[in-house]
Design a protein around this motif. Structure first.
Motif, mmCIF file in Angstrom:
data_model
loop_
_atom_site.group_PDB
_atom_site.id
_atom_site.type_symbol
_atom_site.label_atom_id
_atom_site.label_comp_id
_atom_site.label_asym_id
_atom_site.label_seq_id
_atom_site.Cartn_x
_atom_site.Cartn_y
_atom_site.Cartn_z
ATOM 1 N N ASN A 94 52.459 -10.703 19.962
ATOM 2 C CA ASN A 94 51.141 -11.049 19.460
ATOM 3 C C ASN A 94 50.176 -11.468 20.570
ATOM 4 N N ALA A 95 50.708 -11.613 21.796
ATOM 5 C CA ALA A 95 49.842 -11.983 22.907
ATOM 6 C C ALA A 95 49.073 -10.774 23.447
ATOM 7 N N VAL A 96 49.471 -9.595 23.045
ATOM 8 C CA VAL A 96 48.797 -8.383 23.498
ATOM 9 C C VAL A 96 47.474 -8.239 22.747
ATOM 10 N N ALA A 97 46.426 -7.810 23.471
ATOM 11 C CA ALA A 97 45.109 -7.681 22.839
ATOM 12 C C ALA A 97 45.099 -6.583 21.790
ATOM 13 N N ASN A 98 44.239 -6.744 20.773
ATOM 14 C CA ASN A 98 44.018 -5.739 19.747
ATOM 15 C C ASN A 98 45.275 -5.418 18.941
ATOM 16 N N ILE A 99 46.073 -6.433 18.713
ATOM 17 C CA ILE A 99 47.258 -6.276 17.878
ATOM 18 C C ILE A 99 46.941 -6.806 16.484
ATOM 19 N N TRP A 100 47.305 -6.041 15.484
ATOM 20 C CA TRP A 100 47.035 -6.427 14.093
ATOM 21 C C TRP A 100 47.661 -7.777 13.772
ATOM 22 N N GLN A 101 46.888 -8.606 13.097
ATOM 23 C CA GLN A 101 47.367 -9.886 12.579
ATOM 24 C C GLN A 101 47.312 -9.838 11.054
ATOM 25 N N ASP A 102 48.213 -10.532 10.390
ATOM 26 C CA ASP A 102 48.291 -10.393 8.932
ATOM 27 C C ASP A 102 47.160 -11.099 8.178
ATOM 28 N N SER A 103 46.199 -11.659 8.916
ATOM 29 C CA SER A 103 44.989 -12.163 8.260
ATOM 30 C C SER A 103 44.065 -11.008 7.858
ATOM 31 N N GLU A 104 44.330 -9.823 8.413
ATOM 32 C CA GLU A 104 43.538 -8.630 8.093
ATOM 33 C C GLU A 104 44.281 -7.773 7.066
ATOM 34 N N THR A 105 43.597 -7.404 6.003
ATOM 35 C CA THR A 105 44.231 -6.541 5.002
ATOM 36 C C THR A 105 44.505 -5.164 5.586
ATOM 37 N N LEU A 106 45.470 -4.485 4.995
ATOM 38 C CA LEU A 106 45.813 -3.134 5.418
ATOM 39 C C LEU A 106 45.139 -2.118 4.503
ATOM 40 N N GLU A 107 44.758 -0.990 5.074
ATOM 41 C CA GLU A 107 44.188 0.100 4.292
ATOM 42 C C GLU A 107 45.215 1.217 4.162
ATOM 43 N N CYS A 108 45.498 1.616 2.937
ATOM 44 C CA CYS A 108 46.421 2.720 2.706
ATOM 45 C C CYS A 108 45.753 4.029 3.147
ATOM 46 N N VAL A 109 46.501 4.826 3.940
ATOM 47 C CA VAL A 109 45.945 6.102 4.403
ATOM 48 C C VAL A 109 46.718 7.301 3.869
ATOM 49 N N SER A 110 47.946 7.095 3.408
ATOM 50 C CA SER A 110 48.680 8.209 2.799
ATOM 51 C C SER A 110 49.813 7.692 1.932
ATOM 52 N N VAL A 111 50.136 8.480 0.921
ATOM 53 C CA VAL A 111 51.279 8.218 0.038
ATOM 54 C C VAL A 111 52.080 9.517 -0.031
ATOM 55 N N VAL A 112 53.293 9.480 0.480
ATOM 56 C CA VAL A 112 54.123 10.686 0.545
ATOM 57 C C VAL A 112 55.349 10.494 -0.348
ATOM 58 N N PRO A 113 55.472 11.269 -1.433
ATOM 59 C CA PRO A 113 56.683 11.177 -2.264
ATOM 60 C C PRO A 113 57.905 11.606 -1.458
ATOM 61 N N GLU A 114 58.970 10.823 -1.526
ATOM 62 C CA GLU A 114 60.212 11.160 -0.833
ATOM 63 C C GLU A 114 61.235 11.761 -1.787
ATOM 64 N N MET A 115 61.299 11.194 -2.997
ATOM 65 C CA MET A 115 62.186 11.654 -4.066
ATOM 66 C C MET A 115 61.756 10.918 -5.317
ATOM 67 N N ALA A 116 62.462 11.087 -6.406
ATOM 68 C CA ALA A 116 62.081 10.418 -7.655
ATOM 69 C C ALA A 116 62.019 8.907 -7.446
ATOM 70 N N ASN A 117 60.916 8.299 -7.870
ATOM 71 C CA ASN A 117 60.729 6.846 -7.823
ATOM 72 C C ASN A 117 60.727 6.286 -6.402
ATOM 73 N N THR A 118 60.462 7.125 -5.418
ATOM 74 C CA THR A 118 60.474 6.684 -4.020
ATOM 75 C C THR A 118 59.319 7.342 -3.278
ATOM 76 N N ALA A 119 58.605 6.551 -2.486
ATOM 77 C CA ALA A 119 57.501 7.097 -1.700
ATOM 78 C C ALA A 119 57.342 6.303 -0.415
ATOM 79 N N SER A 120 56.772 6.964 0.589
ATOM 80 C CA SER A 120 56.408 6.302 1.840
ATOM 81 C C SER A 120 54.910 6.032 1.826
#
Length: 359
Positions: A5-31
């Protein structure tokens, strides 16, 4: 260890994440892949997990918190991916599968967790997983692959059917580019109308010996449901593996700190601990060490229990236990129904204390 976390420009969990893709892997499972809207990069160790805050109408506070192992690799830091499989009673994961879409934002906490080979000095690995327990293994394998390391990994994954092996194509692609990634898949049953020529059944000692003959030289990482991990531990202990080189992560309770590490209170038969086996039908009692099997004990007092393989496969030595406890590590030679009915395989059952059998 370097503070990531000492490295500059590293995501901190105070920032929400934006979903960019949803990939089905199998039934009831996705990445689900996320980015940081600020453009920050992600720093974590392969095998760690994220905790997501997921909308859950009807639940206290209207949200639930669920932990998911990161399936992507820190060697690809511009995005982060979790792979989630919904169980019948899932709340958070089912909401994600039904509602989470690219462009939506979600609160995440972490990364965290100790299940990682980042500090390991081992040259040879044995990754053993079941179902979605494959996710941390995928992260660790991809990271080593991206770093250009000389891989020596036996990668074992167990699934219900071949079609339910998560990441199969990606793993096979990597394995086709290096001889150091040795994939072994085990399924309970084949897919209908699709022949399966690989390993089939429950993972056991025999399979382990065939898949990784040099398992004693490998550092083991295991993830899956607790009964599966218990079976893996029993198999390794029974084969004389040094359990100081064994690491596991639970489906239900990923560990964040050393203090949270659960004690593995496994039964390990001991040469110095004495046991007593009463062969009720014959009226004979044998006093033996816990490391002696019921079959060995019977022969020591002149009794003959029919046997074949002596390795828990054929089931010839099945006898009924009427009292006491044994530690049995079999290789498929007895059914769960028989075990519930009190039967054991004499060749691979070690007595714990006083035991009585119908022999």
């Amino acid at each position: 260890m370097k503070d990531l976390n000492a490295v500059a420009n590293i995501w901190q969990d105070s920032e929400t994440l934006e979903c960019v893709s949803v990939v089905p892997e199998m039934a009831n499972t996705a990445s689900f892949t996320f980015r940081a809207p600020s453009g920050s990069m992600f720093a974590y160790h392969p095998g760690q997990f994220l905790t997501l805050e997921i909308p859950a109408p009807g639940q206290p506070g209207g949200v639930v918190h669920r932990t998911y192992t990161i399936s992507s690799s820190p060697s690809r830091p511009r995005s982060i991916t979790i792979t989630a499989k919904a169980q019948p009673d899932s709340i958070g994961t089912r909401w994600m599968l039904k509602n989470l879409q690219p462009g939506m934002r979600i609160k995440a906490i972490g990364p965290a967790g100790l299940f990682s080979n980042v500090e390991s000095t081992a040259g040879k690995y044995l990754f053993i997983s079941a179902g979605s327990g494959i996710t941390p293994m995928m992260s660790m394998t991809t990271c080593m692959w991206d770093e250009g390391r000389d891989l020596d990994i036996v990668f074992i994954n167990c699934a219900k059917r071949p079609s339910e092996i998560i990441f199969r194509q990606r793993l096979e692609h990597m394995a086709s580019r290096t001889p150091g990634l040795d994939l072994k898949f085990v399924v309970e049953e084949p897919d209908r109308y699709r022949p399966w020529t690989g390993y089939q059944g429950q993972f056991n000692q025999l399979m382990l010996g065939l898949m990784a003959p040099d398992y004693l030289e490998r550092e083991v990482y295991c993830c899956g449901p607790e009964p599966f991990m218990q079976a893996v531990r029993d198999a390794l202990v029974g084969l004389g593996y040094d359990m100081d080189n064994y690491h596991q992560e639970s489906f239900g309770a990923p560990v964040e700190t050393e203090a949270d590490q659960p004690e593995l209170d496994d039964v390990i038969p001991d040469d110095d601990s004495k046991a007593e086996i009463v062969f009720a039908s014959s009226g004979v009692t044998a006093k033996v060490a816990e490391t002696d099997t019921v079959l060995v004990a019977a022969r020591s007092v002149g009794l003959n229990i029919p046997s074949g393989c002596t390795f828990g496969v054929c089931g010839t030595c099945k006898v009924r236990k009427t009292a006491g406890e044994v530690h049995m590590v079999h290789n498929g030679g007895i059914s769960e129904d028989d075990i519930e009915a009190g039967y054991i395989l004499a060749c691979c059952s070690n007595p714990i204390g006083r035991v009585e059998v119908e022999v």
